[in-house]
Structures are given as structure tokens and as C-alpha cells.
Design a protein around this motif. Structure first.
Motif, PDB file in Angstrom:
ATOM      1  N   MET A   1       0.834  -1.172   0.000  1.00  0.00           N
ATOM      2  CA  MET A   1       0.000   0.000   0.000  1.00  0.00           C
ATOM      3  C   MET A   1       0.884   1.242   0.000  1.00  0.00           C
ATOM      4  N   ARG A   2       0.486   2.194  -0.769  1.00  0.00           N
ATOM      5  CA  ARG A   2       1.224   3.450  -0.859  1.00  0.00           C
ATOM      6  C   ARG A   2       0.750   4.385   0.251  1.00  0.00           C
ATOM      7  N   ILE A   3       1.701   5.004   0.921  1.00  0.00           N
ATOM      8  CA  ILE A   3       1.394   5.968   1.966  1.00  0.00           C
ATOM      9  C   ILE A   3       1.902   7.324   1.501  1.00  0.00           C
ATOM     10  N   ASP A   4       0.988   8.258   1.340  1.00  0.00           N
ATOM     11  CA  ASP A   4       1.330   9.596   0.880  1.00  0.00           C
ATOM     12  C   ASP A   4       1.888  10.393   2.056  1.00  0.00           C
ATOM     13  N   LEU A   5       3.090  10.936   1.899  1.00  0.00           N
ATOM     14  CA  LEU A   5       3.716  11.747   2.942  1.00  0.00           C
ATOM     15  C   LEU A   5       3.781  13.190   2.482  1.00  0.00           C
ATOM     16  N   GLN A   6       3.308  14.092   3.337  1.00  0.00           N
ATOM     17  CA  GLN A   6       3.403  15.528   3.085  1.00  0.00           C
ATOM     18  C   GLN A   6       4.207  16.148   4.218  1.00  0.00           C
ATOM     19  N   CYS A   7       5.060  17.084   3.872  1.00  0.00           N
ATOM     20  CA  CYS A   7       5.883  17.756   4.874  1.00  0.00           C
ATOM     21  C   CYS A   7       5.637  19.257   4.820  1.00  0.00           C
ATOM     22  N   ASP A   8       5.484  19.863   5.986  1.00  0.00           N
ATOM     23  CA  ASP A   8       5.259  21.298   6.087  1.00  0.00           C
ATOM     24  C   ASP A   8       6.230  21.852   7.134  1.00  0.00           C
ATOM     25  N   GLY A   9       7.278  22.500   6.660  1.00  0.00           N
ATOM     26  CA  GLY A   9       8.271  23.047   7.571  1.00  0.00           C
ATOM     27  C   GLY A   9       9.260  22.010   8.072  1.00  0.00           C
ATOM     28  N   VAL A  10       9.171  20.808   7.537  1.00  0.00           N
ATOM     29  CA  VAL A  10      10.075  19.708   7.883  1.00  0.00           C
ATOM     30  C   VAL A  10      10.718  19.245   6.587  1.00  0.00           C
ATOM     31  N   LYS A  11      12.021  19.065   6.610  1.00  0.00           N
ATOM     32  CA  LYS A  11      12.725  18.656   5.401  1.00  0.00           C
ATOM     33  C   LYS A  11      12.321  17.235   5.003  1.00  0.00           C
ATOM     34  N   ALA A  12      11.838  17.093   3.775  1.00  0.00           N
ATOM     35  CA  ALA A  12      11.351  15.803   3.262  1.00  0.00           C
ATOM     36  C   ALA A  12      12.513  15.014   2.671  1.00  0.00           C
ATOM     37  N   THR A  13      13.323  14.456   3.524  1.00  0.00           N
ATOM     38  CA  THR A  13      14.471  13.678   3.064  1.00  0.00           C
ATOM     39  C   THR A  13      14.033  12.270   2.678  1.00  0.00           C
ATOM     40  N   PRO A  14      14.827  11.598   1.827  1.00  0.00           N
ATOM     41  CA  PRO A  14      14.508  10.195   1.514  1.00  0.00           C
ATOM     42  C   PRO A  14      14.489   9.325   2.772  1.00  0.00           C
ATOM     43  N   GLY A  15      15.347   9.629   3.731  1.00  0.00           N
ATOM     44  CA  GLY A  15      15.366   8.870   4.986  1.00  0.00           C
ATOM     45  C   GLY A  15      14.062   9.007   5.753  1.00  0.00           C
ATOM     46  N   LEU A  16      13.495  10.218   5.758  1.00  0.00           N
ATOM     47  CA  LEU A  16      12.219  10.428   6.442  1.00  0.00           C
ATOM     48  C   LEU A  16      11.100   9.686   5.718  1.00  0.00           C
ATOM     49  N   HIS A  17      11.104   9.758   4.393  1.00  0.00           N
ATOM     50  CA  HIS A  17      10.096   9.017   3.613  1.00  0.00           C
ATOM     51  C   HIS A  17      10.163   7.527   3.932  1.00  0.00           C
ATOM     52  N   ASP A  18      11.357   6.968   3.942  1.00  0.00           N
ATOM     53  CA  ASP A  18      11.524   5.546   4.241  1.00  0.00           C
ATOM     54  C   ASP A  18      11.056   5.214   5.652  1.00  0.00           C
ATOM     55  N   TYR A  19      11.414   6.077   6.600  1.00  0.00           N
ATOM     56  CA  TYR A  19      11.053   5.831   7.997  1.00  0.00           C
ATOM     57  C   TYR A  19       9.531   5.828   8.169  1.00  0.00           C
ATOM     58  N   VAL A  20       8.874   6.848   7.633  1.00  0.00           N
ATOM     59  CA  VAL A  20       7.414   6.938   7.745  1.00  0.00           C
ATOM     60  C   VAL A  20       6.761   5.737   7.063  1.00  0.00           C
ATOM     61  N   SER A  21       7.238   5.396   5.885  1.00  0.00           N
ATOM     62  CA  SER A  21       6.674   4.263   5.148  1.00  0.00           C
ATOM     63  C   SER A  21       6.815   2.957   5.935  1.00  0.00           C
ATOM     64  N   ARG A  22       7.988   2.718   6.499  1.00  0.00           N
ATOM     65  CA  ARG A  22       8.214   1.491   7.283  1.00  0.00           C
ATOM     66  C   ARG A  22       7.332   1.441   8.528  1.00  0.00           C
ATOM     67  N   ARG A  23       7.314   2.546   9.286  1.00  0.00           N
ATOM     68  CA  ARG A  23       6.545   2.564  10.541  1.00  0.00           C
ATOM     69  C   ARG A  23       5.040   2.433  10.289  1.00  0.00           C
ATOM     70  N   MET A  24       4.535   3.161   9.328  1.00  0.00           N
ATOM     71  CA  MET A  24       3.098   3.116   9.065  1.00  0.00           C
ATOM     72  C   MET A  24       2.689   1.808   8.388  1.00  0.00           C
ATOM     73  N   SER A  25       3.512   1.311   7.484  1.00  0.00           N
ATOM     74  CA  SER A  25       3.195   0.025   6.848  1.00  0.00           C
ATOM     75  C   SER A  25       3.138  -1.082   7.886  1.00  0.00           C
ATOM     76  N   GLY A  26       4.063  -1.048   8.836  1.00  0.00           N
ATOM     77  CA  GLY A  26       4.053  -2.038   9.906  1.00  0.00           C
ATOM     78  C   GLY A  26       2.816  -1.922  10.781  1.00  0.00           C
ATOM     79  N   ALA A  27       2.374  -0.690  11.019  1.00  0.00           N
ATOM     80  CA  ALA A  27       1.220  -0.456  11.892  1.00  0.00           C
ATOM     81  C   ALA A  27      -0.104  -0.810  11.225  1.00  0.00           C
TER      82      ALA A  27
END
Length: 113
Positions: free
Chosen positions: A1-27
Motif C-alpha cells: 500500500m502506498r502511503i502519501d507523505l506531506q511535509c510542512d516546515g520539515v525537510k522531506a528527506t529520503p530517509g524520512l520518507h523511508d522511515y514513515v513508510s516502514r513505521r506506518m506500513s508495519g502499523a
């Protein structure tokens, strides 16, 4: 499943994208059949970098959307807390959906006249 990540005032690094995707996919992974789409927004709350907010929005099939926000000092801490909460909320909603309606009484047999 694709998880759409939006960042506002936070740097959208590839590491952050990966982290959010892993944590939310697991949850939400075990609930994937009940979810149409997922959106996560991370934001700097006050602009000085001290507080971060993680907003999760899930569109569910045949149930109301799940939307909530978690505020923490760090982006990853906010994502972690949101992942834990989303898993609990989904389990609770789906458990309620499977139970018969609350307050429903058993069918009453017709009494002879």
C-alpha cells in the motif's frame, strides 16, 4: 500500500520518507484490505523547530475515516506515536464493525393469541 507523505516546515528527506513508510506500513499492514488510502503529514508546529506534529488520515472501506494528530518534540517520535495509535484505533474500529449492533435485542418469537 502506498502511503502519501506531506511535509510542512520539515525537510522531506529520503530517509524520512523511508522511515514513515516502514513505521506506518508495519502499523497498518494487517488492516490493508480495509484501507483505501493513507496520508501522513508531518509539520513543524511553531516554526522554531521545537515541536512537530504528525497527522494521520486513513480512508477506510465502509467505515468513517480515521484522522488524528500527535505532537512530539521530534518528527520520528511523533511518527512512532502515531503508528502505535493508528494500529490500536484500526483494531478497535474493525472489532466494533464485526460485532452485532449495540443495544440490538434478540428477535422475539410471536406469542400465541
Amino acid at each position: 500500500m502506498r502511503i502519501d507523505l506531506q511535509c510542512d516546515g520539515v525537510k522531506a528527506t529520503p530517509g524520512l520518507h523511508d522511515y514513515v513508510s516502514r513505521r506506518m506500513s508495519g502499523a497498518i499492514g494487517r488492516f490493508r484490505d480495509h484501507i483505501q488510502w493513507a496520508r501522513v503529514k508531518v509539520a513543524d508546529v511553531d516554526g522554531d523547530g521545537a515541536d512537530k506534529r504528525c497527522v494521520v488520515q486513513l480512508r477506510l472501506r465502509n467505515l468513517p475515516d480515521v484522522v488524528f494528530a500527535i505532537k512530539q518534540l521530534d518528527v520520528r517520535a511523533a511518527v512512532d506515536a502515531a503508528a502505535e495509535r493508528v494500529s490500536r484505533v484500526l483494531a478497535q474500529r474493525l472489532r466494533r464493525q464485526q460485532k452485532p449492533g449495540r443495544g440490538a435485542s434478540a428477535p422475539v418469537a410471536a406469542l400465541p393469541a
